[in-house]
Motif scaffolding. Structure first.
Motif, PDB file in Angstrom:
ATOM      1  N   ASP A  88      95.152 -41.052  -2.608  1.00  0.00           N
ATOM      2  CA  ASP A  88      94.332 -40.829  -1.398  1.00  0.00           C
ATOM      3  C   ASP A  88      93.072 -41.702  -1.358  1.00  0.00           C
ATOM      4  O   ASP A  88      92.386 -41.727  -0.339  1.00  0.00           O
ATOM      5  CB  ASP A  88      93.875 -39.362  -1.319  1.00  0.00           C
ATOM      6  CG  ASP A  88      95.018 -38.425  -0.973  1.00  0.00           C
ATOM      7  OD1 ASP A  88      96.110 -38.925  -0.680  1.00  0.00           O
ATOM      8  OD2 ASP A  88      94.799 -37.192  -1.007  1.00  0.00           O
ATOM      9  N   ARG A  89      92.753 -42.374  -2.479  1.00  0.00           N
ATOM     10  CA  ARG A  89      91.562 -43.231  -2.460  1.00  0.00           C
ATOM     11  C   ARG A  89      91.677 -44.246  -1.322  1.00  0.00           C
ATOM     12  O   ARG A  89      92.712 -44.877  -1.131  1.00  0.00           O
ATOM     13  CB  ARG A  89      91.420 -44.021  -3.777  1.00  0.00           C
ATOM     14  CG  ARG A  89      90.914 -43.276  -4.975  1.00  0.00           C
ATOM     15  CD  ARG A  89      89.427 -43.076  -5.042  1.00  0.00           C
ATOM     16  NE  ARG A  89      88.584 -44.251  -5.033  1.00  0.00           N
ATOM     17  CZ  ARG A  89      88.137 -44.897  -6.110  1.00  0.00           C
ATOM     18  NH1 ARG A  89      88.523 -44.523  -7.319  1.00  0.00           N
ATOM     19  NH2 ARG A  89      87.305 -45.912  -6.005  1.00  0.00           N
TER      20      ARG A  89
ATOM     21  N   TYR B  28      91.391 -38.109 -10.391  1.00  0.00           N
ATOM     22  CA  TYR B  28      91.143 -38.445  -8.977  1.00  0.00           C
ATOM     23  C   TYR B  28      90.778 -39.909  -8.778  1.00  0.00           C
ATOM     24  O   TYR B  28      90.914 -40.451  -7.683  1.00  0.00           O
ATOM     25  CB  TYR B  28      90.066 -37.532  -8.394  1.00  0.00           C
ATOM     26  CG  TYR B  28      88.689 -37.708  -8.994  1.00  0.00           C
ATOM     27  CD1 TYR B  28      88.276 -36.930 -10.063  1.00  0.00           C
ATOM     28  CD2 TYR B  28      87.810 -38.653  -8.488  1.00  0.00           C
ATOM     29  CE1 TYR B  28      87.023 -37.088 -10.626  1.00  0.00           C
ATOM     30  CE2 TYR B  28      86.551 -38.815  -9.047  1.00  0.00           C
ATOM     31  CZ  TYR B  28      86.163 -38.029 -10.114  1.00  0.00           C
ATOM     32  OH  TYR B  28      84.927 -38.197 -10.658  1.00  0.00           O
TER      33      TYR B  28
ATOM     34  N   HIS C 161      93.837 -41.623  -7.712  1.00  0.00           N
ATOM     35  CA  HIS C 161      94.693 -40.868  -6.789  1.00  0.00           C
ATOM     36  C   HIS C 161      95.069 -41.725  -5.582  1.00  0.00           C
ATOM     37  O   HIS C 161      94.276 -42.538  -5.110  1.00  0.00           O
ATOM     38  CB  HIS C 161      93.951 -39.605  -6.343  1.00  0.00           C
ATOM     39  CG  HIS C 161      94.846 -38.607  -5.690  1.00  0.00           C
ATOM     40  ND1 HIS C 161      95.168 -38.667  -4.360  1.00  0.00           N
ATOM     41  CD2 HIS C 161      95.504 -37.532  -6.196  1.00  0.00           C
ATOM     42  CE1 HIS C 161      95.977 -37.657  -4.056  1.00  0.00           C
ATOM     43  NE2 HIS C 161      96.192 -36.952  -5.170  1.00  0.00           N
TER      44      HIS C 161
ATOM     45  N   THR D 117      84.002 -44.220  -8.093  1.00  0.00           N
ATOM     46  CA  THR D 117      83.848 -43.051  -8.963  1.00  0.00           C
ATOM     47  C   THR D 117      82.843 -43.369 -10.071  1.00  0.00           C
ATOM     48  O   THR D 117      82.482 -44.525 -10.284  1.00  0.00           O
ATOM     49  CB  THR D 117      85.184 -42.674  -9.625  1.00  0.00           C
ATOM     50  OG1 THR D 117      85.535 -43.717 -10.539  1.00  0.00           O
ATOM     51  CG2 THR D 117      86.282 -42.484  -8.603  1.00  0.00           C
TER      52      THR D 117
ATOM     53  N   GLN E  70      87.469 -33.829  -5.597  1.00  0.00           N
ATOM     54  CA  GLN E  70      87.953 -34.448  -6.834  1.00  0.00           C
ATOM     55  C   GLN E  70      88.948 -33.536  -7.559  1.00  0.00           C
ATOM     56  O   GLN E  70      90.028 -33.972  -7.942  1.00  0.00           O
ATOM     57  CB  GLN E  70      86.754 -34.760  -7.742  1.00  0.00           C
ATOM     58  CG  GLN E  70      85.865 -35.843  -7.177  1.00  0.00           C
ATOM     59  CD  GLN E  70      84.395 -35.470  -7.287  1.00  0.00           C
ATOM     60  OE1 GLN E  70      83.916 -34.534  -6.666  1.00  0.00           O
ATOM     61  NE2 GLN E  70      83.672 -36.214  -8.089  1.00  0.00           N
ATOM     62  N   THR E  71      88.585 -32.274  -7.741  1.00  0.00           N
ATOM     63  CA  THR E  71      89.450 -31.397  -8.540  1.00  0.00           C
ATOM     64  C   THR E  71      90.782 -31.119  -7.839  1.00  0.00           C
ATOM     65  O   THR E  71      91.800 -30.935  -8.506  1.00  0.00           O
ATOM     66  CB  THR E  71      88.737 -30.064  -8.849  1.00  0.00           C
ATOM     67  OG1 THR E  71      88.042 -29.610  -7.686  1.00  0.00           O
ATOM     68  CG2 THR E  71      87.762 -30.222  -9.993  1.00  0.00           C
ATOM     69  N   ARG E  72      90.787 -31.105  -6.523  1.00  0.00           N
ATOM     70  CA  ARG E  72      92.073 -30.900  -5.842  1.00  0.00           C
ATOM     71  C   ARG E  72      92.980 -32.116  -5.990  1.00  0.00           C
ATOM     72  O   ARG E  72      94.161 -32.047  -5.684  1.00  0.00           O
ATOM     73  CB  ARG E  72      91.841 -30.586  -4.357  1.00  0.00           C
ATOM     74  CG  ARG E  72      91.376 -29.159  -4.103  1.00  0.00           C
ATOM     75  CD  ARG E  72      91.271 -28.858  -2.628  1.00  0.00           C
ATOM     76  NE  ARG E  72      90.116 -29.472  -2.006  1.00  0.00           N
ATOM     77  CZ  ARG E  72      90.161 -30.516  -1.182  1.00  0.00           C
ATOM     78  NH1 ARG E  72      91.319 -31.074  -0.875  1.00  0.00           N
ATOM     79  NH2 ARG E  72      89.057 -31.010  -0.658  1.00  0.00           N
ATOM     80  N   ARG E  73      92.403 -33.243  -6.438  1.00  0.00           N
ATOM     81  CA  ARG E  73      93.214 -34.450  -6.619  1.00  0.00           C
ATOM     82  C   ARG E  73      93.333 -34.810  -8.101  1.00  0.00           C
ATOM     83  O   ARG E  73      93.493 -35.965  -8.459  1.00  0.00           O
ATOM     84  CB  ARG E  73      92.592 -35.601  -5.831  1.00  0.00           C
ATOM     85  CG  ARG E  73      92.663 -35.368  -4.328  1.00  0.00           C
ATOM     86  CD  ARG E  73      92.114 -36.541  -3.566  1.00  0.00           C
ATOM     87  NE  ARG E  73      92.328 -36.401  -2.152  1.00  0.00           N
ATOM     88  CZ  ARG E  73      91.437 -35.888  -1.299  1.00  0.00           C
ATOM     89  NH1 ARG E  73      90.280 -35.438  -1.731  1.00  0.00           N
ATOM     90  NH2 ARG E  73      91.712 -35.808  -0.016  1.00  0.00           N
ATOM     91  N   THR E  74      93.210 -33.831  -8.941  1.00  0.00           N
ATOM     92  CA  THR E  74      93.343 -34.041 -10.380  1.00  0.00           C
ATOM     93  C   THR E  74      94.367 -33.035 -10.864  1.00  0.00           C
ATOM     94  O   THR E  74      94.072 -31.862 -11.008  1.00  0.00           O
ATOM     95  CB  THR E  74      91.985 -33.822 -11.083  1.00  0.00           C
ATOM     96  OG1 THR E  74      91.066 -34.755 -10.523  1.00  0.00           O
ATOM     97  CG2 THR E  74      92.085 -34.060 -12.570  1.00  0.00           C
ATOM     98  N   ASP E  75      95.608 -33.513 -11.092  1.00  0.00           N
ATOM     99  CA  ASP E  75      96.694 -32.554 -11.288  1.00  0.00           C
ATOM    100  C   ASP E  75      97.074 -32.359 -12.751  1.00  0.00           C
ATOM    101  O   ASP E  75      98.164 -31.951 -13.062  1.00  0.00           O
ATOM    102  CB  ASP E  75      97.918 -32.973 -10.474  1.00  0.00           C
ATOM    103  CG  ASP E  75      98.335 -34.398 -10.772  1.00  0.00           C
ATOM    104  OD1 ASP E  75      99.216 -34.907 -10.080  1.00  0.00           O
ATOM    105  OD2 ASP E  75      97.770 -34.998 -11.719  1.00  0.00           O
TER     106      ASP E  75
END
Ligand code: SF4
Length: 694
Positions: A64-65, A59, A62, A457, A596-601
């Motif tokens: 989206d930051r 993330y 990512h 972060t 965070q986890t939704r943006r860690t693929d």
């Protein structure tokens, strides 16, 4: 497929997710993390990790930051990118205007358990020194604030009593309202190891969590109580211990206030606290209550671990005190293998509380009304501090709706998604004139913001986190802040814009100020942390290398204090319109609101929140596994898919709150803990019906 490449250098830092506080080596190639390797020397994890922490860097880069500050006049206007200077000057001007127009108490700040201790310390300092009030709060308000109240009242300080190693000496583990295999996976593994070695397990939880029965581990007793009846069940356990002569009288006489014990013992023996009476309230068979109490009191070293299933109730603080009563009555405190151990949810819940981010407490849990403590800070901060406690998060929102609270600085917290009764949160935010969100992403709260400040972060800053065993772990910068400032620097710049003379050059200097003003941290320094790896507070002259087990020779308050814990049913009642009880929790692969986890693929995450419903209730409603359902309460409604399972009992449903599409907190209500205002997330009367989807 992840292109790892060969790492060029690495540094040791701390996972920024849960309260276990695992140490990792961040392996780097240039400014890019290529791998997080669990650190063998890490005292909390000893080389282990879970799936979340292993990939907790995606993330950071990512798309989206948000990397530039943004301003808008009205929340319906489009965002306008500005320089840091313009953004901070605007915030300072707006906050001063609001205070001039509406009064000094019309603004406040919220800090996050995701931030470092140094950042949290600065936010509360900004509010107290710069805003001139005590309107500061933390997201611990909505999770472990009852732990603060309950353990401070009974033991004298708000802290888990043991280190994680202690579980290896436990003969009995009592797990209450916690699901460590999902929420604290690395510690759960250590607990499972001890259980496989023969320690006995008691689970008190409305849900049949994994640990009730998992390969090679089976709970001796599962008490599947009706949500909202913790206090009744805990007091019934005490009833059995007292009535059957299982009290450790020598311990109680030596270590506790005897008068308070006698009063408590008389109270727990009252007929309404008997297992038979409590069976009617909680649904737990009286014989199971008796058997669990006997095992806890006579099974050897007995350790209690608990989670948000204890605290997030209208009687959260009472339940924490009921737990403390059990430990004192049986002498299960002050040595390895026993104790009262709150499993903290987020990485730095413990630290955010330790750092004085509550409106009534300065760092180290010292009440704001204490003149001697105020004098310490007044001297070094050069201001007169307000001796009255400030507003809690919920009070700030209420005051905003009423028109007396107008501006807020929110660092690292998405209150619109995480706090209860979303509609009320939105009303409060919409009524303010200057909402400043300081975060990584445009979160749900940012929909109501006038200023957005880009956050950093954990990979972009130095600092410390404190885990659930009071362990102070170093966070080390592995890359430069993507948006110019680490969060502590941004807060310092805001303080300067408000006219304060702050000149910290490194977070170690902030820790030096914390150590100089907080007795429990008096011995802590970055030099010590470099030498020792980590230490557990209290760390001071008496304990220069920290304190793994607390209350060994005496309680922090002197003698332990028993407290009557009368069960009072929550006002949240089921009825014909809302006949089911909803309780909420977490899943292994997601962290909190999932930002965070939704943006860690790197791994396949759970892609949605689901509603667990018992087959009996599902069939009655014509609902099959995977169907869309409407979940409605008197606060609001949402739509999600059903998971038909007998993990929950008939009459109980369960979901998680990781996804903004679901917004599970739309349905949770305004009811809260009587002492701390911690929301009653765990009990909401709901109805579930078939739906065609969102
Ligand atoms: Fe450890 Fe918790 Fe991070 Fe998992 S999420 S690696 S258990 S600190």
């Amino acid at each position: 497929v992840i292109e790892l490449g060969m790492p060029e250098w690495s540094t040791v830092t701390t996972c920024a997710y849960c309260g276990v506080g695992c140490s990792f080596k961040a392996e780097m190639k240039g400014e890019q993390v290529v791998r997080m390797v669990p650190y063998k020397e890490g005292k909390a994890n000893r080389g282990h990790s879970c799936v979340k922490g292993r990939f907790a860097y995606g993330y950071a880069t990512h798309k989206d930051r948000i990397l530039n500050p943004m301003i808008r006049e009205k929340i319906t206007d489009p965002w306008r990118e500005v320089t840091w200077e313009e953004a901070l000057a605007h915030v300072a001007k707006e906050f001063r205007r609001i205070q001039y127009q509406y009064g000094r108490g019309a603004i406040g700040g919220i800090t996050s358990s995701r931030c470092t201790n140094e950042e949290t310390y600065l936010v509360q300092k900004l509010v107290r020194q710069g805003f001139g009030n005590n309107n500061v709060d933390t997201c611990a308000r909505v999770c472990h604030s009852p732990t603060g109240y309950g353990l401070k009242t009974t033991f004298g300080t708000s802290a888990g009593t043991q280190d994680f190693d202690s579980v290896e000496h436990a003969d009995v583990v009592m797990l209450i309202g916690a699901n460590p295999t999902d929420a604290h996976p690395v510690f759960a593994s250590r607990m499972k190891k001890r259980l496989r070695e023969g320690a006995k397990l008691i689970v008190i939880d409305p849900r049949r969590i994994d640990l009730v029965r998992t390969p090679h581990v089976e709970a001796a007793y599962h008490l599947p109580l009706r949500p909202g009846t913790n206090v009744a069940v805990l007091t019934a356990l005490a009833h059995v211990i007292v009535s059957e002569g299982l009290v450790d009288e020598a311990f109680v006489r030596e270590r506790c206030e005897w008068d308070a014990f006698e009063d408590w013992a008389e109270f727990v023996l009252q007929p309404e606290n008997s297992p038979e009476a409590v069976e009617k309230v909680s649904g737990v068979p009286a014989e199971t209550i008796r058997a669990a109490a006997r095992l806890y009191a006579t099974g050897g070293n007995a350790a209690i671990y608990y989670g948000l299933g204890v605290t997030e109730h209208s009687q959260g603080s009472t339940a924490v005190m009921a737990i403390a009563n059990l430990a004192m009555a049986t002498g299960n405190i002050g040595r390895p293998g026993v104790g009262v151990n709150p499993l903290r949810g987020q990485n730095n819940v413990q630290g955010s509380c330790d750092m004085g981010s509550f409106p009534h407490e300065l760092p180290g849990y010292r009440h704001i009304s204490d003149e001697a403590t105020r004098a310490i800070y007044e001297k070094i901060w050069g201001v007169k501090l307000d001796e009255e406690p400030g507003l809690r998060i919920n009070n700030m929102l209420d005051a905003a709706v009423e028109g007396s609270f107008k501006g807020i600085y929110i660092q690292g917290e998405d209150i619109l998604q995480s706090d209860p009764n979303t509609r009320h949160v939105a009303e409060g935010l919409a009524a303010m004139e200057c909402v400043v969100v300081h975060d990584l992403f445009l979160n749900e709260t940012a929909n109501y913001a006038h200023v957005f400040l880009p956050g950093s972060t954990f990979l972009e800053k130095d600092g410390t986190f404190i885990n659930a065993e009071r362990r102070i772990n170093r966070v080390r910068k592995v890359m430069e802040p993507k948006s110019r400032y680490a969060d502590w620097e941004a807060t310092q710049e805001l303080a300067r814009a408000l006219g304060l003379n702050w000149n910290y050059k490194h977070p170690s200097e902030i820790m030096d100020e914390i150590a100089a003003t907080t007795p429990t941290f008096a011995g802590v320094s970055y030099d010590l942390l470099e030498r020792e790896g980590s230490v557990q507070w209290p760390c001071n002259e008496k304990a220069p290398l920290g304190t793994p087990v607390m209350h060994v020779d005496g309680f922090v308050r002197g003698k332990g204090k028993f407290v009557r814990t009368a069960y009072v049913a929550t006002d949240e009642k089921t009825g014909p319109r809302f006949p089911l009880l909803l309780t909420t929790g977490r899943i292994l692969t997601q962290y909190n609101v999932g930002a965070q986890t939704r943006r860690t693929d790197n791994v396949v995450w759970h892609a949605e929140d689901r509603l667990e419903i018992h087959p009996f209730d599902a069939e009655n409603r014509g609902i099959r596994d995977g169907d869309w359902v409407k979940l409605a309460s008197r606060a609001g409604e949402t739509t999600l898919r059903a998971k038909v399972t007998n993990r929950v009992a008939p009459g109980v449903v369960y979901t998680t709150f990781h996804h903004p599409d679901t917004q599970a907190n739309v349905v949770t209500t305004e009811y809260a803990d009587w002492a701390t205002s911690c929301p009653e997330y765990k009990v909401t009367a709901v109805q579930v019906s078939p739906s065609n989807g969102p």
